[in-house]
Write a protein that holds these residues in place. Structure first.
Motif, PDB file in Angstrom:
ATOM      1  N   SER A  49      37.589  39.853  44.627  1.00  0.00           N
ATOM      2  CA  SER A  49      38.272  39.254  45.778  1.00  0.00           C
ATOM      3  C   SER A  49      37.292  38.569  46.725  1.00  0.00           C
ATOM      4  CB  SER A  49      39.062  40.326  46.541  1.00  0.00           C
ATOM      5  OG  SER A  49      40.068  40.882  45.721  1.00  0.00           O
ATOM      6  N   LYS A  52      35.772  35.215  44.493  1.00  0.00           N
ATOM      7  CA  LYS A  52      36.558  34.332  43.632  1.00  0.00           C
ATOM      8  C   LYS A  52      36.648  32.899  44.165  1.00  0.00           C
ATOM      9  CE  LYS A  52      41.186  35.651  45.294  1.00  0.00           C
ATOM     10  NZ  LYS A  52      42.495  36.184  44.860  1.00  0.00           N
ATOM     11  N   GLU A  72      44.750  42.125  31.574  1.00  0.00           N
ATOM     12  CA  GLU A  72      45.617  42.867  32.508  1.00  0.00           C
ATOM     13  C   GLU A  72      44.898  43.145  33.823  1.00  0.00           C
ATOM     14  OE1 GLU A  72      46.674  46.261  30.231  1.00  0.00           O
ATOM     15  OE2 GLU A  72      47.975  45.129  28.846  1.00  0.00           O
ATOM     16  N   GLU A  75      45.016  40.013  35.891  1.00  0.00           N
ATOM     17  CA  GLU A  75      46.377  39.779  36.377  1.00  0.00           C
ATOM     18  C   GLU A  75      46.709  40.668  37.565  1.00  0.00           C
ATOM     19  OE1 GLU A  75      48.476  38.204  32.229  1.00  0.00           O
ATOM     20  OE2 GLU A  75      48.514  40.347  32.738  1.00  0.00           O
ATOM     21  N   ARG A  76      46.075  41.836  37.646  1.00  0.00           N
ATOM     22  CA  ARG A  76      46.284  42.709  38.816  1.00  0.00           C
ATOM     23  C   ARG A  76      45.719  42.070  40.077  1.00  0.00           C
ATOM     24  NH1 ARG A  76      44.109  46.806  35.244  1.00  0.00           N
ATOM     25  NH2 ARG A  76      45.833  47.903  34.206  1.00  0.00           N
ATOM     26  N   PHE A  77      44.754  41.160  39.895  1.00  0.00           N
ATOM     27  CA  PHE A  77      44.208  40.441  41.045  1.00  0.00           C
ATOM     28  C   PHE A  77      45.040  39.191  41.357  1.00  0.00           C
ATOM     29  CE2 PHE A  77      40.470  42.933  39.952  1.00  0.00           C
ATOM     30  CZ  PHE A  77      39.896  43.215  41.189  1.00  0.00           C
ATOM     31  N   GLY A  78      46.154  39.040  40.670  1.00  0.00           N
ATOM     32  CA  GLY A  78      47.023  37.892  40.921  1.00  0.00           C
ATOM     33  C   GLY A  78      46.595  36.628  40.214  1.00  0.00           C
ATOM     34  N   LEU A  79      45.688  36.756  39.231  1.00  0.00           N
ATOM     35  CA  LEU A  79      45.210  35.593  38.496  1.00  0.00           C
ATOM     36  C   LEU A  79      46.066  35.365  37.256  1.00  0.00           C
ATOM     37  CD1 LEU A  79      41.347  36.216  38.683  1.00  0.00           C
ATOM     38  CD2 LEU A  79      42.816  34.989  40.298  1.00  0.00           C
ATOM     39  N   SER A  80      46.159  34.131  36.815  1.00  0.00           N
ATOM     40  CA  SER A  80      46.996  33.802  35.666  1.00  0.00           C
ATOM     41  C   SER A  80      46.175  33.110  34.588  1.00  0.00           C
ATOM     42  CB  SER A  80      48.161  32.904  36.077  1.00  0.00           C
ATOM     43  OG  SER A  80      47.687  31.662  36.570  1.00  0.00           O
ATOM     44  N   ASP A  84      43.586  30.315  36.069  1.00  0.00           N
ATOM     45  CA  ASP A  84      42.452  31.009  36.679  1.00  0.00           C
ATOM     46  C   ASP A  84      41.453  31.567  35.672  1.00  0.00           C
ATOM     47  OD1 ASP A  84      43.562  30.827  39.404  1.00  0.00           O
ATOM     48  OD2 ASP A  84      45.093  32.182  38.613  1.00  0.00           O
TER      49      ASP A  84
END
Length: 566
Positions: A49, A52, A72, A75-80, A84
């Motif tokens: 965080s 990034k 996974e 993705e928990r950090f909101g990345l796709s 990303d």
């Protein structure tokens, strides 16, 4: 773009070796105990965080079993995925820029022997679809291969067709295709070149979980230029992938610095040896693939140009051995001009950076005008070590004095003989005269004793016609005082049908186990003499006890004669 690599593992290290031009500013890991590795800053994934905004894209690097866990986590950090982060494989396809484009042409594979078998297995392993191809073979038309009916070359139209030449001795076929106005790369290539798609090669080695307990750097410094100008970076018996063709306009420098070569060097440095034929190379005898891997060990880079070079681009020969060909071959006219042109390219592009020259891997070095063009050239002044591979029939005092006019290099010689009696020799090596050979070898042995020759070896290809003469062959070598007698199993270069080869080979169908009759010969005490090397006959062949070797070809000579390469 600024990148971060997610993963500190062998895949990540390999990825950075290949994609060294990427601007990688961070390595991300779940719990690394260092703040820097491979010259790159390391951050814990929990710090993502905070950093990034400095990163344009994250690349996940790991073996398949761990990829989804990292995905996974991101993705928990909101990345796709895609926006990303990417997987390392997503960049592999960018390496294929100069690869062959078939463009919807019908694929015809010319050959149904060992090379075709290797190509077929490779296609299955790499998921390349070769199910709708046509197989052709001059000698096996009407038979079957892998569920395909084999056609005759005369059944095939050249229009809108891409040929993959899958035979060991491919020059005649390539010349036929070229005479029909087909172009290399556009209309045909060899099976070795077809299997050298960079993206698939990288996938083959980067995800290979095997790791062997020795280091071989041969591919980083060795080049072999064989029939048609094909260039590879080890012995053609030990690998199948090719770097390109000198005779088609690609410079040696371009091929040497190609992505294919870089990936093959990686397979040496990460110790997977993914492109090596492990049932042929002696380094793999007795070796296990479960050793520990050290992430901190640096990978070496390829030399600026090949320092050890083997040439074998001319089939001209004074013999027509039963294992090789049906008649004497002497290149003339346009064919000879083409071979000499390739020799000139070797003199200009290869010899200036070469220290150790090996000639010749095909044909007879002392008959060929193309080879003579090399060993009598001014470029020979750069060569420190010179090894001749010959059948010995033309080697005499006159030839020795001629050679010495053009080089002061250390000279080594390997002589292919395959028999210990006149009857067997002249039956196997048709066109040869055993009496003349013996006289020539006595002269060579004298040169060795005086130190004028730095190394002398006799070769013997084991088959049904000669295997009983192996002990007598060893005694002959010992009586002459040569350095080594080298035995190897016979290979099928397309000379025999499958059934014929089974009959003459002294190895079981696995290619590794000697037949009982050969085992009895190998029990003879003389076969344990230090002068003997059983080569590719694995039975009773002691594992090579070595941790690191710079070049196979230097090693195989120096282990018998120390300090050859000062």
């Amino acid at each position: 773009m600024k990148y971060a690599i997610y993963g500190i593992n062998r895949v990540a290290k390999d990825f950075i070796y290949i994609f060294e031009d990427l601007d990688i500013i961070y390595l991300l890991d779940d719990g690394c105990n260092t703040d820097r590795i491979w010259g790159i800053k390391v951050k814990n994934i929990n710090e993502l965080s905070e950093i990034k905004k400095e990163i344009d894209k994250i690349i996940i690097c790991d073996f398949y079993k761990n990829k989804n866990v990292k995905k996974e986590q991101l993705e928990r950090f909101g990345l796709s995925y895609g926006n990303d982060f990417l997987f390392e494989e997503d960049l592999f396809k960018d390496l294929d820029e100069n690869y062959f484009e078939i463009n919807g042409k019908k694929i015809v594979i010319w050959g149904t022997g060992q090379r075709a078998e290797i190509l077929y297995n490779w296609a299955n392993e790499t998921k390349v679809d070769l199910t709708r191809v046509t197989y052709i073979d001059t000698y096996k038309a009407g038979q079957g291969f892998k569920g395909h009916k084999i056609l005759s070359p005369s059944d095939i139209h050249f229009d809108n067709t891409f040929f993959i030449v899958a035979v060991a001795r491919d020059q005649e076929i390539i010349e036929l295709l070229e005479n029909n106005d087909l172009k290399w790369g556009k209309d045909f290539c060899t099976s070795a070149e077809f299997m050298s798609r960079p993206s698939l090669m990288l996938k083959q080695t980067i995800f290979d979980t095997k790791c062997y307990d020795f280091k071989c750097h041969t591919m980083l410094n060795h080049a072999e230029i064989i029939g048609g100008g094909n260039m590879i970076c080890c012995c053609s018996t030990y690998i199948t992938n090719a770097l390109g063709r000198v005779s088609d306009g690609d410079s040696v420098r371009t091929m040497w610095q190609s992505m294919q070569h870089k990936i093959m060097c990686l397979s040496n440095e990460n110790r997977t040896y993914s492109f090596c034929r492990k049932n042929m190379c002696p380094f793999f005898i007795g070796k296990k693939d479960d050793c520990q891997y050290d992430l901190n060990t640096d990978y070496q880079r390829m030399t600026k140009s090949p320092t050890t070079v083997a040439v074998g681009h001319d089939t001209t020969c004074n013999l027509f051995c039963i294992t090789c060909r049906d008649n004497i071959c002497v290149e003339k006219g346009k064919k000879l001009e083409k071979k000499i042109g390739l020799s000139d390219a070797i003199n200009k592009e290869v010899l200036p950076g070469c220290e150790f020259l090996i000639m010749a891997g095909d044909g007879e070095v002392f008959l060929s005008k193309a080879y003579e063009r090399i060993y009598t050239s001014d470029a020979m002044k750069n060569i420190k070590n010179l090894r001749f591979l010959t059948n010995g029939m033309l080697f005499n005092e006159r030839k020795w004095n001629e050679i010495r006019k053009f080089t002061d290099a250390k000279i080594m010689m390997t002589v292919s003989i395959d028999a210990a009696t006149k009857e067997s020799y002249e039956s196997i090596r048709r066109g040869g005269n055993f009496d003349i050979l013996q006289k020539n070898m006595e002269y060579a042995a004298q040169l060795r004793k005086k130190g004028d020759l730095s190394y002398l070896r006799f070769n013997f290809v084991v088959q049904k016609m000669n295997y009983k003469e192996m002990p007598q062959f060893v005694k002959w070598g010992m009586d002459l005082g040569i350095d080594e007698v080298f035995f190897t199993k016979i290979l099928n270069w397309g000379t025999y049908t499958t059934e014929e080869f089974k009959e003459i080979s002294m190895m079981e169908e696995d290619g590794i186990t000697p037949k009982p009759e050969l085992e009895e010969i190998l029990k003879n005490p003389i076969m344990d003499e230090s002068i003997v090397d059983l080569g590719t006959i694995r039975f009773n062949h002691c594992p090579v006890n070595i941790e690191e070797v710079d070049n196979y070809y230097r090693w195989e000579l120096q282990r018998k004669v120390g300090e050859l390469f000062d």
